[in-house]
Write a protein that holds these residues in place. Structure first.
Motif, mmCIF file in Angstrom:
data_model
loop_
_atom_site.group_PDB
_atom_site.id
_atom_site.type_symbol
_atom_site.label_atom_id
_atom_site.label_comp_id
_atom_site.label_asym_id
_atom_site.label_seq_id
_atom_site.Cartn_x
_atom_site.Cartn_y
_atom_site.Cartn_z
ATOM 1 N N VAL A 293 86.727 39.380 -2.174
ATOM 2 C CA VAL A 293 86.432 39.174 -0.761
ATOM 3 C C VAL A 293 84.950 39.402 -0.505
ATOM 4 N N SER A 294 84.322 38.388 0.080
ATOM 5 C CA SER A 294 82.909 38.451 0.443
ATOM 6 C C SER A 294 82.786 38.229 1.951
ATOM 7 N N GLY A 295 81.556 38.097 2.424
ATOM 8 C CA GLY A 295 81.359 37.807 3.841
ATOM 9 C C GLY A 295 81.308 39.057 4.691
ATOM 10 N N ASP A 296 81.961 39.021 5.850
ATOM 11 C CA ASP A 296 81.878 40.112 6.827
ATOM 12 C C ASP A 296 82.230 41.456 6.182
ATOM 13 N N ARG A 297 81.311 42.405 6.294
ATOM 14 C CA ARG A 297 81.434 43.656 5.548
ATOM 15 C C ARG A 297 82.498 44.598 6.103
ATOM 16 N N ALA A 298 83.023 44.300 7.301
ATOM 17 C CA ALA A 298 84.072 45.156 7.869
ATOM 18 C C ALA A 298 85.376 45.074 7.084
ATOM 19 N N ALA A 299 85.470 44.145 6.128
ATOM 20 C CA ALA A 299 86.680 44.052 5.298
ATOM 21 C C ALA A 299 86.809 45.224 4.342
ATOM 22 N N ARG A 300 85.704 45.898 4.067
ATOM 23 C CA ARG A 300 85.740 46.934 3.024
ATOM 24 C C ARG A 300 86.637 48.113 3.401
ATOM 25 N N ALA A 301 86.565 48.570 4.644
ATOM 26 C CA ALA A 301 87.312 49.769 5.037
ATOM 27 C C ALA A 301 88.821 49.625 4.831
ATOM 28 N N PRO A 302 89.454 48.550 5.320
ATOM 29 C CA PRO A 302 90.894 48.437 5.078
ATOM 30 C C PRO A 302 91.237 48.249 3.606
ATOM 31 N N MET A 303 90.353 47.646 2.839
ATOM 32 C CA MET A 303 90.610 47.507 1.407
ATOM 33 C C MET A 303 90.617 48.870 0.722
ATOM 34 N N GLU A 304 89.613 49.684 1.035
ATOM 35 C CA GLU A 304 89.511 50.997 0.396
ATOM 36 C C GLU A 304 90.697 51.895 0.752
ATOM 37 N N ALA A 305 91.271 51.666 1.921
ATOM 38 C CA ALA A 305 92.383 52.511 2.371
ATOM 39 C C ALA A 305 93.700 52.168 1.696
ATOM 40 N N GLN A 306 93.780 51.037 1.026
ATOM 41 C CA GLN A 306 95.040 50.598 0.434
ATOM 42 C C GLN A 306 95.264 51.229 -0.941
ATOM 43 N N ARG A 307 96.473 51.671 -1.175
ATOM 44 C CA ARG A 307 96.850 52.149 -2.512
ATOM 45 C C ARG A 307 97.231 50.976 -3.416
ATOM 46 N N ARG A 308 97.592 49.867 -2.799
ATOM 47 C CA ARG A 308 97.918 48.655 -3.544
ATOM 48 C C ARG A 308 97.305 47.471 -2.812
#
Length: 285
Positions: free
Chosen positions: A163-178
């Motif tokens: 996933v690239s582009g808008d950097r706000a995607a990082r937070a929900p990704m980091e919060a996922q265990r899967r």
């Protein structure tokens, strides 16, 4: 063979040729054979702008493709600019479903006989968190297709979504265990605590970091900087890509591509599928 059965088989073959997806029963005809070797460095920038999104890149043996997405009324639409949005051009119809069909036909890989995953770089153009959550939902539909991260381990699949582009995607990704996708880092992420299991790819704008555009030799300081970036990324298990490199056919573009390869850059960014295929094939002779 009965006439109706023969007509049905011919119709299936015609449909397969039109879509680029192997017809049921036809995938086994070449069983035991390999597809031509994929070009692991070849990245199709703005892949969806080609006449046949995904399939043109696969025909030229590219192993990385890029799609820009917008979240519109709950659907992920593929386009470069909002004015080009078309409800029929969805991420699912242009990329996810065709990749799933191809992997089924090739018994578990995008390129038959070659197991390294194809990279699907998804560039988010709308608000990152909400768009990512819908992307995550759609990727999860395709069980077994995508490389996943689960409870601290990476499980490699036929396709790796980044996933690239808008950097706000990082937070929900980091919060996922899967999760079924990974994050496209920037040079600022080099040397941080973020592991390759979250950020397997480091991408950045060539023009923001280098002045050399292929005329004459690359300055020694810029060559050292480039190799330092690649060495640092590789030491952390990360791959490197630059966008905005010269892309007009000519000796300057070839010189930049050659130095990127010499430095160990993992992905060469282009809109010219045939041009990069020919360049890489010529170097392998």
């Amino acid at each position: 063979m009965a006439l109706t059965t023969r007509r049905r088989a011919l119709g299936t073959l015609a449909a397969a040729l039109a879509t680029g997806v192997a017809a049921p029963g036809l995938a086994h005809a070449g069983q035991g054979k390999r597809d031509p070797r994929p070009l692991y460095r070849a990245h199709a920038h703005n892949d969806y702008e080609h006449p046949r999104p995904l399939f043109d890149a696969l025909d030229h043996r590219f192993n990385s493709v890029e799609a820009d997405i917008y979240l519109v009324n709950g659907e992920l639409l593929v386009a470069h600019d909002p004015i080009d949005l078309d409800p029929s051009r969805t991420l699912d119809s242009l990329y996810l479903a065709p990749l799933a069909a191809r992997v089924r036909a090739n018994h578990g890989s995008v390129y038959r006989g070659w197991r390294a995953p194809l990279q699907l770089l998804v560039d988010i153009k709308t608000e990152g968190a909400a768009t990512y959550l819908e992307l995550d939902r759609q990727l999860r539909r395709y069980r077994g297709l995508f490389t996943t991260y689960a409870h601290g381990k990476v499980h490699t699949g036929p396709v790796t979504a980044v996933v690239s582009g808008d950097r706000a995607a990082r937070a929900p990704m980091e919060a996922q265990r899967r999760r079924s996708a990974f994050y496209d880092g920037r040079l600022a992420d080099l040397g941080t605590a973020a592991p390759a299991s979250l950020i397997p790819l480091i991408s950045d704008n060539w023009a923001n970091n280098f002045t050399w555009l292929g005329t004459g030799p690359i300055p020694a300081a810029e060559r050292a900087k480039l190799r330092g970036i690649v060495d640092a990324a590789h030491a952390h298990g990360q791959r490197v890509r630059f966008w905005a490199t010269p892309d007009l056919a000519g000796p300057e573009r070839d010189a930049v591509w050659a130095d990127l390869i010499a430095a160990g850059v993992d992905h060469l960014n282009t809109d010219d599928l045939a041009g990069l295929e020919a360049f890489l094939d010529a170097r392998d002779r």
